[in-house]
Every structure is written in C-alpha cells, then in structure tokens.
Design a protein around this motif. Sequence first.
Motif, PDB file in Angstrom:
ATOM      1  N   LYS A   1      50.652 -32.529 -27.768  1.00 20.06           N
ATOM      2  CA  LYS A   1      50.197 -33.637 -28.841  1.00 20.06           C
ATOM      3  C   LYS A   1      48.821 -34.453 -29.036  1.00 20.06           C
ATOM      4  CE  LYS A   1      54.556 -36.317 -29.146  1.00 20.06           C
ATOM      5  NZ  LYS A   1      55.820 -36.026 -27.561  1.00 20.06           N
TER       6      LYS A   1
ATOM      7  N   SER B   1      47.430 -31.119 -31.470  1.00 19.49           N
ATOM      8  CA  SER B   1      47.599 -31.072 -32.596  1.00 19.49           C
ATOM      9  C   SER B   1      46.631 -32.547 -32.894  1.00 19.49           C
ATOM     10  CB  SER B   1      49.357 -31.122 -32.377  1.00 19.49           C
ATOM     11  OG  SER B   1      50.102 -32.263 -32.338  1.00 19.49           O
TER      12      SER B   1
ATOM     13  N   ASP C   1      44.415 -32.057 -36.256  1.00 16.70           N
ATOM     14  CA  ASP C   1      44.917 -32.363 -37.731  1.00 16.70           C
ATOM     15  C   ASP C   1      43.396 -32.979 -37.945  1.00 16.70           C
ATOM     16  OD1 ASP C   1      47.569 -31.543 -37.568  1.00 16.70           O
ATOM     17  OD2 ASP C   1      48.337 -33.828 -36.854  1.00 16.70           O
TER      18      ASP C   1
ATOM     19  N   ASP D   1      50.952 -22.168 -35.984  1.00 16.08           N
ATOM     20  CA  ASP D   1      50.167 -23.428 -35.783  1.00 16.08           C
ATOM     21  C   ASP D   1      50.763 -25.088 -35.110  1.00 16.08           C
ATOM     22  OD1 ASP D   1      46.333 -23.621 -35.662  1.00 16.08           O
ATOM     23  OD2 ASP D   1      47.116 -25.885 -35.829  1.00 16.08           O
TER      24      ASP D   1
ATOM     25  N   SER E   1      48.910 -27.233 -35.299  1.00 11.94           N
ATOM     26  CA  SER E   1      48.752 -28.768 -36.274  1.00 11.94           C
ATOM     27  C   SER E   1      49.366 -28.728 -37.701  1.00 11.94           C
ATOM     28  CB  SER E   1      46.986 -29.035 -36.206  1.00 11.94           C
ATOM     29  OG  SER E   1      46.560 -29.525 -36.958  1.00 11.94           O
ATOM     30  N   GLU E   2      50.042 -29.952 -37.811  1.00 16.82           N
ATOM     31  CA  GLU E   2      50.620 -29.351 -39.112  1.00 16.82           C
ATOM     32  C   GLU E   2      49.299 -29.581 -40.067  1.00 16.82           C
ATOM     33  OE1 GLU E   2      54.322 -32.480 -40.122  1.00 16.82           O
ATOM     34  OE2 GLU E   2      54.031 -32.710 -38.075  1.00 16.82           O
ATOM     35  N   ARG E   3      48.134 -30.263 -40.109  1.00 17.39           N
ATOM     36  CA  ARG E   3      47.991 -29.948 -40.947  1.00 17.39           C
ATOM     37  C   ARG E   3      47.374 -28.750 -41.750  1.00 17.39           C
ATOM     38  NH1 ARG E   3      47.233 -31.750 -45.754  1.00 17.39           N
ATOM     39  NH2 ARG E   3      44.305 -32.682 -46.291  1.00 17.39           N
TER      40      ARG E   3
ATOM     41  N   ILE F   1      48.433 -25.635 -41.424  1.00 18.53           N
ATOM     42  CA  ILE F   1      49.284 -25.550 -41.563  1.00 18.53           C
ATOM     43  C   ILE F   1      49.546 -26.631 -43.529  1.00 18.53           C
ATOM     44  CG2 ILE F   1      51.751 -25.442 -42.394  1.00 18.53           C
ATOM     45  CD1 ILE F   1      50.202 -23.376 -40.008  1.00 18.53           C
ATOM     46  N   GLU F   2      49.639 -27.182 -43.704  1.00 18.07           N
ATOM     47  CA  GLU F   2      50.104 -27.902 -45.265  1.00 18.07           C
ATOM     48  C   GLU F   2      48.981 -27.523 -46.436  1.00 18.07           C
ATOM     49  OE1 GLU F   2      49.463 -31.824 -44.771  1.00 18.07           O
ATOM     50  OE2 GLU F   2      50.760 -32.894 -43.634  1.00 18.07           O
TER      51      GLU F   2
ATOM     52  N   LYS G   1      48.869 -23.659 -46.565  1.00 18.10           N
ATOM     53  CA  LYS G   1      50.378 -23.813 -47.525  1.00 18.10           C
ATOM     54  C   LYS G   1      49.643 -24.003 -48.845  1.00 18.10           C
ATOM     55  CE  LYS G   1      54.820 -24.293 -44.864  1.00 18.10           C
ATOM     56  NZ  LYS G   1      55.229 -25.109 -44.019  1.00 18.10           N
TER      57      LYS G   1
ATOM     58  N   CYS H   1      54.988 -24.600 -38.882  1.00 19.16           N
ATOM     59  CA  CYS H   1      53.730 -25.367 -37.523  1.00 19.16           C
ATOM     60  C   CYS H   1      54.762 -25.323 -36.790  1.00 19.16           C
ATOM     61  CB  CYS H   1      53.875 -26.298 -38.069  1.00 19.16           C
ATOM     62  SG  CYS H   1      53.278 -28.136 -37.256  1.00 19.16           S
TER      63      CYS H   1
ATOM     64  N   ASP I   1      54.665 -24.514 -31.995  1.00 16.37           N
ATOM     65  CA  ASP I   1      53.855 -24.496 -30.207  1.00 16.37           C
ATOM     66  C   ASP I   1      54.465 -22.628 -30.133  1.00 16.37           C
ATOM     67  OD1 ASP I   1      53.212 -24.078 -27.731  1.00 16.37           O
ATOM     68  OD2 ASP I   1      54.155 -25.815 -27.298  1.00 16.37           O
TER      69      ASP I   1
END
Length: 196
Positions: free
Chosen positions: A5, A8, A12, A70, A72-74, A76-77, A80, A93, A95
Amino acid sequence: IMDKKTVSAFFDSLADSWDNDMIKVQWKIDKILDVAEVTEGKTVLDVACGTGVLIPDYLKRNVEKCVAVDISERMIEIAKIKFSQNDNIELLCADAEQYEFSEKFDCIVIYNAFPHFADREQLFKNLSKCLKNGGRITIAHGMSREALIKHHSGSAEKISTILPEAENLAEIMKVYFNTDTIISTDEIYIVSGNKC
C-alpha cells in the motif's frame, strides 16, 4: 518488508508529474528492447509500466499486443488516457507478484522498477507461469547500479530494495529462467534470460 500500500501510494503521488520528470535516453531503450527481443508480432507483458513509458516503443516495434501492469492506480489511469485509442494495449492495475495472468507472453520487461518488488522469488515464480516456453524476461535500468542505489537513497528508500549485482540477480533468476545476458556498465543495467 515493504508494504505494498505504501508503494502504490508513493507512486500515485508521483504519477501526475511522472512524464514531465522522465529522463528517457533512446539508445538505452533501444538496447534494452533489442536484448528483450521485442520485435514485430510479439506479445509483451510490461511489469510496473508506470504511465506507459515504453508503450510508444512497443508500438513502434509493431508488437501484436502489450499488457501493461502497475500497482499504482493513478499511473494506470494516466496510461489509459494516453493509450485509449490503441486496441492492442491492455492496461491493468495489479500486483505482478500475485496477479494470475490469463495468457502467456513472448516477452516480459521490467524497466526501471525491479527494486520496488519486495518478494523477488514470488515475482519470478509468478511471471514464469505466464512466459511462453522460449520466451524472454528482461530486467533493466537506464542507469548504473551505483547511480540507482544513490537515486533510491532519498524519499524512495522505504519503498525500495537494493538492486543486486547483475551476476547475483542472474543467479537468483536461474531457478526459473536460463539467464544468458548480463550487462552492467556505468550507463545501463540489463539481466535477461529465457524460459527453457
């Protein structure tokens, strides 16, 4: 042990300025992708892809498909937004140490990211499952090991492990892969092998 966590969240927080802060040296990328055998018609798994830094290079090489992952959600956002027009790019997104990929790939590339994986053994075990027989895994950095260790000694220390000497990494990988390429210079770090 590094907390995922925390990893990521760290990435992020960097994601929005990632592309602006990126130093990308084309000859190094070309060298890495040549060693990685990323060529026309191949399928590529890009592990810890960030904002999709290498995706334009995969596209230039006419890969059949790239799955970029990745934690990290951000990151990937943002990736995209950049690559939503490309049908052959899939962004996840996830692991990479744990995620069960539903297909097998010709090439796996881990670029500028390896020290952020806490459990290398688990990473290699998991990735070996989704690499085709004869396929190639490549771990690479666009700087020397020494420069990278220095680079990670500041704010990134809590979310990094020390990058092993290239020879040592090749040994660790030998459990799952036939490691045949070791390059460690003042400018670049590449360890690569295929799945026998």
